[in-house]
Design a protein around this motif. Structure first.
Motif, PDB file in Angstrom:
ATOM      1  N   ARG A  75       0.853  -1.183   0.000  1.00  0.00           N
ATOM      2  CA  ARG A  75       0.000   0.000   0.000  1.00  0.00           C
ATOM      3  C   ARG A  75       0.890   1.236   0.000  1.00  0.00           C
ATOM      4  N   GLU A  76       0.303   2.368  -0.307  1.00  0.00           N
ATOM      5  CA  GLU A  76       1.061   3.601  -0.468  1.00  0.00           C
ATOM      6  C   GLU A  76       0.520   4.692   0.441  1.00  0.00           C
ATOM      7  N   ARG A  77       1.426   5.523   0.945  1.00  0.00           N
ATOM      8  CA  ARG A  77       1.053   6.710   1.701  1.00  0.00           C
ATOM      9  C   ARG A  77       1.844   7.890   1.164  1.00  0.00           C
ATOM     10  N   GLY A  78       1.418   9.092   1.526  1.00  0.00           N
ATOM     11  CA  GLY A  78       2.138  10.286   1.120  1.00  0.00           C
ATOM     12  C   GLY A  78       1.773  10.734  -0.275  1.00  0.00           C
ATOM     13  N   VAL A  79       2.697  11.406  -0.928  1.00  0.00           N
ATOM     14  CA  VAL A  79       2.447  11.935  -2.268  1.00  0.00           C
ATOM     15  C   VAL A  79       2.651  10.833  -3.301  1.00  0.00           C
ATOM     16  N   PRO A  80       2.074  10.982  -4.499  1.00  0.00           N
ATOM     17  CA  PRO A  80       2.311   9.996  -5.564  1.00  0.00           C
ATOM     18  C   PRO A  80       3.800   9.895  -5.876  1.00  0.00           C
ATOM     19  N   LYS A  81       4.236   8.701  -6.269  1.00  0.00           N
ATOM     20  CA  LYS A  81       5.674   8.499  -6.459  1.00  0.00           C
ATOM     21  C   LYS A  81       6.235   9.328  -7.605  1.00  0.00           C
ATOM     22  N   ASN A  82       5.390   9.691  -8.574  1.00  0.00           N
ATOM     23  CA  ASN A  82       5.896  10.515  -9.679  1.00  0.00           C
ATOM     24  C   ASN A  82       6.030  11.992  -9.295  1.00  0.00           C
ATOM     25  N   LYS A  83       5.590  12.346  -8.082  1.00  0.00           N
ATOM     26  CA  LYS A  83       5.706  13.727  -7.610  1.00  0.00           C
ATOM     27  C   LYS A  83       6.544  13.842  -6.337  1.00  0.00           C
ATOM     28  N   CYS A  84       7.128  12.731  -5.909  1.00  0.00           N
ATOM     29  CA  CYS A  84       7.814  12.734  -4.622  1.00  0.00           C
ATOM     30  C   CYS A  84       9.257  13.204  -4.745  1.00  0.00           C
ATOM     31  N   LYS A  85       9.782  13.613  -3.615  1.00  0.00           N
ATOM     32  CA  LYS A  85      11.200  13.940  -3.507  1.00  0.00           C
ATOM     33  C   LYS A  85      11.969  12.786  -2.864  1.00  0.00           C
ATOM     34  N   TYR A  86      11.269  12.038  -1.995  1.00  0.00           N
ATOM     35  CA  TYR A  86      11.879  10.919  -1.302  1.00  0.00           C
ATOM     36  C   TYR A  86      10.991   9.679  -1.432  1.00  0.00           C
ATOM     37  N   SER A  87      11.585   8.550  -1.793  1.00  0.00           N
ATOM     38  CA  SER A  87      10.872   7.267  -1.851  1.00  0.00           C
ATOM     39  C   SER A  87      11.377   6.378  -0.726  1.00  0.00           C
ATOM     40  N   ILE A  88      10.447   5.906   0.107  1.00  0.00           N
ATOM     41  CA  ILE A  88      10.812   5.098   1.278  1.00  0.00           C
ATOM     42  C   ILE A  88      10.046   3.785   1.257  1.00  0.00           C
ATOM     43  N   ILE A  89      10.757   2.691   1.498  1.00  0.00           N
ATOM     44  CA  ILE A  89      10.136   1.377   1.668  1.00  0.00           C
ATOM     45  C   ILE A  89      10.163   1.043   3.154  1.00  0.00           C
ATOM     46  N   LEU A  90       8.997   0.763   3.726  1.00  0.00           N
ATOM     47  CA  LEU A  90       8.875   0.447   5.142  1.00  0.00           C
ATOM     48  C   LEU A  90       8.684  -1.065   5.302  1.00  0.00           C
ATOM     49  N   VAL A  91       9.511  -1.673   6.158  1.00  0.00           N
ATOM     50  CA  VAL A  91       9.515  -3.132   6.341  1.00  0.00           C
ATOM     51  C   VAL A  91       8.938  -3.466   7.715  1.00  0.00           C
ATOM     52  N   HIS A  92       7.809  -4.153   7.739  1.00  0.00           N
ATOM     53  CA  HIS A  92       7.130  -4.452   9.003  1.00  0.00           C
ATOM     54  C   HIS A  92       7.797  -5.607   9.752  1.00  0.00           C
ATOM     55  N   GLY A  93       7.397  -5.773  11.011  1.00  0.00           N
ATOM     56  CA  GLY A  93       7.953  -6.809  11.860  1.00  0.00           C
ATOM     57  C   GLY A  93       7.147  -8.088  11.856  1.00  0.00           C
TER      58      GLY A  93
END
Length: 372
Positions: A75-93
């Protein structure tokens, strides 16, 4: 001994056995970071996935197909990836999913133009299980996920608790693709060969982890029975246990609606149980590398690696985390004075993690107060 005394003795033995199992289970659940099970919306979903660890009821699922044919959901949060300044992948426990809590505000994500991708690791949520799961395969999944979603030549990775072993693997295997890494309350594998014995010899967690690993490897049927039996509680012994959670953590558990590790109905499914079991074995068995022996992958400061630890964390001792940071001085170490293991439930901390990782901020509040 008369029959009454025999019966009393048997009751004591049963209670002792019960207590041993409870302590083992509590340690397993705590050390694996399943306390981030609660979602940011509502964790009480009843629809079950045939091959997943965490049951979800999402109508539309975003997924990518990997080269080996498995699907990873995200799933995605924040701004769309084509408009972002930072791309982050979050890894759950452990025992969690892409619906995990990470309490950074939408306002901050939008203001900093952050694209946050949270995915179900193999066998979790709506992602297919990986019977060949390994420390290496976890990094490969992240790399392929980022490539297929076209996150660019570099991206950030944030691991939480048990989800830090995929992050460590990324540092080892694909450092050139990482713009930065944050390890939040990363668990410690007592099998890391360079971990000093004098730091762990009296740590009861080490002994319980060893016993749990033996049970998980060699008596899976016994563990499956324990999780699904109804004679006494098994899946709820973690809640409200002050031995494994500080006051701040207990407040989170008390005030979070829908908190649960996983359901008995879900764990009865053998594929669900096997995915949890494989994750545990990979995390706590011997790795193909020792993180404490890694050399600095960013000698020119082209990227950065951070550890965030709660001083009051009863799951991962602060002394061990301080040793990791001392051994690897190229890692930026942050310590939350009143924080426990559930740092991802603290909005202020989550936003500090992002600002430190992306902007290089170093808040004085989170500098460890070491005794000289």
């Amino acid at each position: 001994m008369n029959p009454q005394n025999i019966e009393i003795a048997n009751d004591h033995k049963f209670c002792s056995l019960k207590m041993v199992f409870r302590r083992i289970l509590v340690l397993m659940m705590g050390c694996l970071g399943c306390a981030d099970q609660t979602t940011e919306q509502n964790a009480n979903n009843n629809m079950e996935s045939k091959s997943s660890v965490v049951d979800e009821s999402a109508i539309t699922t975003l997924r990518v197909r990997l080269s080996d044919g498995r699907y990873l959901a995200y799933r995605e949060r924040g701004v769309p990836k084509n408009k972002c300044k930072y791309s982050i992948i979050l890894v759950h426990g452990f025992g969690s999913s892409k619906e995990m809590s990470f309490m950074a505000s939408d306002k901050l994500l939008d203001g900093m133009r952050i694209y946050l991708l949270i995915y179900d690791r193999a066998g979790y949520g709506q992602s297919d299980p990986n019977p060949k799961r390994s420390v290496k395969s976890e990094a490969s999944d992240i790399e392929e996920l980022a490539d297929q979603l076209q996150l660019g030549s570099k991206y950030y990775v944030i691991g939480v608790s048990l989800g830090c072993y995929p992050a460590w693997s990324c540092i080892k295997r694909i450092p050139q693709k990482l713009a930065g890494v944050a390890l939040i309350v990363p668990f410690i594998n007592y099998k890391w060969r360079s971990l000093p014995d004098d730091l762990t010899k009296d740590d009861y967690r080490k002994q319980l982890c060893r016993l749990m690993l033996l049970l998980t490897c060699y008596t899976p049927g016994l563990l499956h029975w324990w999780f699904t039996q109804n004679m006494f509680p098994s899946a709820t012994v973690l809640e409200g246990n002050p031995k494994f959670f500080c006051d701040k953590d207990l407040a989170v558990l008390k005030n979070t609606d829908g908190y649960q590790l996983f359901t008995q109905d879900g764990i009865r499914k053998r594929r669900v149980f096997d995915s949890l079991r494989r994750d545990f074995i990979v995390a706590f068995s011997k790795w193909d590398f020792d993180p404490l022996e890694l050399s600095n992958p960013y000698p020119q400061n082209e990227s950065s690696v951070h550890i965030w630890q709660g001083y009051e964390d009863k799951v991962v001792p602060v002394q061990l985390q301080r040793h990791v940071s001392k051994t690897l001085p190229w890692i930026r170490y942050h310590e939350v004075p009143d924080g426990g293991h559930l740092l991802v439930y603290d909005t202020v901390v989550c936003e500090a993690v992002l600002k430190s990782l992306l902007l290089g901020e170093d808040p004085p509040l989170y500098r460890p107060k070491l005794v000289v």
